[in-house]
Scaffold this motif. Structure first.
Motif, short mmCIF file in Angstrom:
data_model
loop_
_atom_site.label_atom_id
_atom_site.label_comp_id
_atom_site.label_asym_id
_atom_site.label_seq_id
_atom_site.Cartn_x
_atom_site.Cartn_y
_atom_site.Cartn_z
N VAL A 184 0.87 -1.19 0.00
CA VAL A 184 0.00 0.00 0.00
C VAL A 184 0.90 1.23 0.00
CG1 VAL A 184 -1.78 1.27 1.28
CG2 VAL A 184 -1.80 -1.25 1.24
N PRO A 185 0.77 2.12 -0.99
CA PRO A 185 1.68 3.27 -1.05
C PRO A 185 1.76 4.05 0.25
CG PRO A 185 0.42 3.09 -3.08
CD PRO A 185 -0.14 2.06 -2.15
N ALA A 186 0.66 4.19 0.95
CA ALA A 186 0.67 4.98 2.18
C ALA A 186 1.51 4.33 3.27
CB ALA A 186 -0.77 5.17 2.69
N PHE A 187 1.67 3.01 3.20
CA PHE A 187 2.50 2.30 4.19
C PHE A 187 3.95 2.19 3.73
CE2 PHE A 187 -1.50 -0.36 5.20
CZ PHE A 187 -1.94 0.57 6.15
N ALA A 188 4.21 2.41 2.44
CA ALA A 188 5.50 2.06 1.86
C ALA A 188 6.58 3.11 2.04
CB ALA A 188 5.33 1.75 0.38
N ASP A 189 6.24 4.30 2.51
CA ASP A 189 7.23 5.37 2.69
C ASP A 189 8.01 5.12 3.97
OD1 ASP A 189 8.73 7.64 2.93
OD2 ASP A 189 7.04 9.05 2.87
N SER A 190 9.21 4.58 3.82
CA SER A 190 9.99 4.18 5.01
C SER A 190 10.37 5.37 5.88
CB SER A 190 11.24 3.42 4.58
OG SER A 190 12.08 4.23 3.78
N SER A 191 10.39 6.56 5.31
CA SER A 191 10.76 7.74 6.11
C SER A 191 9.72 8.06 7.17
CB SER A 191 10.98 8.95 5.21
OG SER A 191 9.76 9.36 4.60
N THR A 192 8.52 7.50 7.01
CA THR A 192 7.46 7.78 7.98
C THR A 192 7.30 6.68 9.02
OG1 THR A 192 5.71 6.70 6.69
CG2 THR A 192 6.21 9.02 6.17
#
Length: 631
Positions: free
Chosen positions: A46-54
């Protein structure tokens, strides 16, 4: 909650993870949360989960219910967490993928000078071992224990948790190498994820931290020692551990360091034993080092018994088959048929027991060596079904997935179960001069104790490696018997069992058996020549259970004993044109003790045979050997 049209058999949908498990308990606002996306029965990125910086990362210590370092306080184990930002910003609850290990803070370097000396007579006292010096530098702070599984599962909406085993890294306690605290430590972490145990922001402090972001449903996985610990946790029956995927797990320390009563090393580590492994992993707090050495490591040395090699209460406590009734977690087992470190019997014995008990089970076997997880698709379907709660039909999938010879490990062949349902035992009998290459046939006309007085002798000499013996045109250090060239492929699936009537000219001796494919082309580790192996102590011939023998009887020189034991499980297609060979010898250079050369074993061929698990049974074997059905 939004639904999307999918395929004809299964829709594609997006739904908050917690809603999949307990929608009725969630507030109305939860419907707007970012959620897991399930497609084809698998959790998708899921793109919203995939941002490791968050991603949110933090560590803590979970309080256990044991005190293994003798300081009068419950040990605390070190834990790290990586979770999607939405667990904080949206109050999202997520399932957990969890791995625990004794290796996360480093290990001692391999120095065989500190292993047990293999130059020992079978049944004799071993030379004393020089333990490892305390060479593992203790790491005082390690907020991020590991990154394993993070990149795979956090983008799919899971949290990933790691913990360090007791007595390693920043976890308190002593390593026990299969002792009770190794099962209870991950249980405590799972209890914390379910609100039943306390977590703290520091190893000694009293500021508590809760896992409010977790659904409470946990899946564990890992390889080798890290694959052992999911099974260890599952034997406690802890609530919330819904699924495990052990990869090459050591399910019994006895079967790791012994074989049918014989002292036997794991492949690649001659002279290793359980106290050596303690030294290898002990990276815990320096202030408890002396206590742990005196009360754990030295006790191991006193009880491991490298004289008889027999099973005991010490080993029974470190055999997870004895605790199998506690397992309720759905189990996807993974192992390599050519793993000579943690041998395939470890997964086989547990999977058979779980099947008998009705625990959800799937098995992935490959043709390689140590390690090798199932394809991600199999793991994803397993975790999506059992820890997310999506009914994706995985329980209706084939039970066994086997990578065929030469195939891509990501493309296993499905089978209804393992062993193959059509596999039946077919007995083959040796004859002729095994110093050259004798015969191995279906003909049992010469069977029976002392029939025709046909025997073969083996002069023990550990200086000759097993592959050298298999390749030799003639050798008095082994007996080799082979079938004619196969006219058809022969598919072996399951456990081959060898029966040997043998005598020795000494009270104790090694007995090694290889099943090989000839002609020997060299190497022989991955399918080309080696089919499977096994080892046993003839002194345990009268044991009620030779796989875990409690007592043995010294051999009377010249007196025959009969023993029957299993070789390592396998699933292999022996191609037409090859010959199936049975090799019997004494000391196996890579695995057994190395007694002085010269011991002589005598094998009564009339009462020696091997039963092969042939798919198609006797009829298939007869066709392959060109033997008419009427004979």
């Amino acid at each position: 909650m939004q639904w999307y049209s999918g395929g004809a058999d299964e829709p594609r949908f997006a739904v908050p993870a917690a809603a999949l498990l307990a929608f009725a308990l969630l507030p109305a606002a939860t419907a707007a949360q970012t959620g897991l996306v399930i497609e084809d029965g698998q959790a998708q990125i899921v793109p919203a989960f995939a941002d490791s910086s968050t991603w949110i990362r933090h560590d803590l210590w979970v309080e256990t219910g044991f005190d293994s370092d003798g300081d009068g306080r419950p040990d605390r184990v070190h834990v790290d967490v990586t979770r999607p930002a939405q667990t904080e910003s949206e109050g999202l609850q997520v399932p957990v993928i969890y791995e625990t290990s004794p290796y996360y803070s480093g290990v001692a370097g391999i120095d065989f000078a500190h292993f047990w000396d293999l130059r020992q007579e079978v049944g004799g006292e071993p030379p004393p071992r020089d333990p490892f010096p305390p060479t593992i530098r203790h790491i005082e702070s390690q907020p991020r224990i590991s990154n394993s599984h993070v990149a795979t599962w956090v983008p799919r909406g899971f949290a990933v948790v790691h913990s360090q085993s007791p007595g390693t890294g920043q976890s308190q306690g002593c390593p026990t190498v299969g002792g009770a605290n190794e099962s209870l430590a991950p249980k405590a972490v799972i209890d914390w994820l379910n609100g039943r145990a306390r977590g703290f922001t520091s190893v000694e402090g009293d500021e508590e931290v809760e896992a409010w972001w977790a659904t409470g449903r946990v899946g564990m996985t890992g390889t080798s020692y890290n694959g052992t610990l999911p099974l260890a946790a599952a034997t406690t029956g802890v609530e919330g551990l819904e699924a495990i995927i052990p990869v090459a797990p050591n399910t019994s320390y006895y079967h790791y360091y012994r074989s049918n009563g014989l002292v036997r090393a794991p492949g690649g580590y001659p002279g290793e034993d359980i106290d050596v492994l303690f030294d290898f992993i002990f990276s815990g707090f320096p202030e408890v080092r002396d206590y742990c050495l005196a009360n754990v490591r030295d006790e191991m040395t006193a009880q491991l018994d490298r004289v008889t090699g027999d099973y005991s209460d010490f080993w029974a406590g470190r055999d997870y088959l004895n605790h199998i009734d506690g397992v309720r977690a759905a189990t996807l087992m993974s192992h390599g048929f050519n793993d000579w470190n943690v041998m395939p019997e470890h997964s086989y014995r547990i999977s058979m027991a779980l099947r008998e008990r009705g625990v959800p089970l799937q098995i992935f076997y490959h043709q390689g060596g140590h390690g090798g997880p199932p394809p991600l698709e199999l793991m994803n379907r397993w975790f999506t079904r059992y820890i997310v709660g999506v009914k994706n039909g995985v329980e209706d999938d084939p039970e066994a997935w086997i990578v065929r010879e030469g195939d891509d490990p990501r493309e296993p062949t499905p089978y209804p179960s393992y062993p193959h349902p059509e596999a039946e035992g077919v007995a083959l009998h040796p004859g002729g001069d095994g110093h050259w290459t004798g015969t191995l046939s279906l003909d049992d006309s010469g069977a029976g104790p002392g029939a025709d007085a046909e025997t073969g002798t083996v002069v023990d000499n550990f200086a000759f490696a097993g592959d050298e013996l298999a390749a030799a045109e003639w050798s008095n250090h082994r007996l080799l018997y082979a079938t004619p060239e196969l006219r058809e492929d022969v598919h072996l699936s399951g456990v081959a069992t060898v029966r040997v009537r043998v005598s020795a000219d000494v009270p104790a001796a090694n007995l090694s058996v290889w099943l090989v494919s000839l002609p020997w082309a060299g190497g022989g580790e991955i399918n080309d020549n080696l089919i499977t192996k096994g080892w046993a102590d003839p002194s345990n011939a009268r044991a009620e259970d030779i796989a875990s023998p409690r007592t043995g009887t010294p051999l009377t020189p010249g007196e025959f004993v009969e023993l029957e034991f299993a070789l390592q499980p396998d699933d292999q297609v022996i191609p037409a044109g090859a010959r199936i060979g049975l090799m019997i010898f004494s000391s196996d250079q890579s695995f057994t003790l190395h007694p002085d050369p010269g011991t002589t074993l005598t094998v009564d061929l009339g009462d020696t045979s091997i039963s092969l698990p042939v798919v198609g049974g006797n009829a298939a074997m007869r066709r392959a050997l060109g033997v008419p059905a009427s004979q």
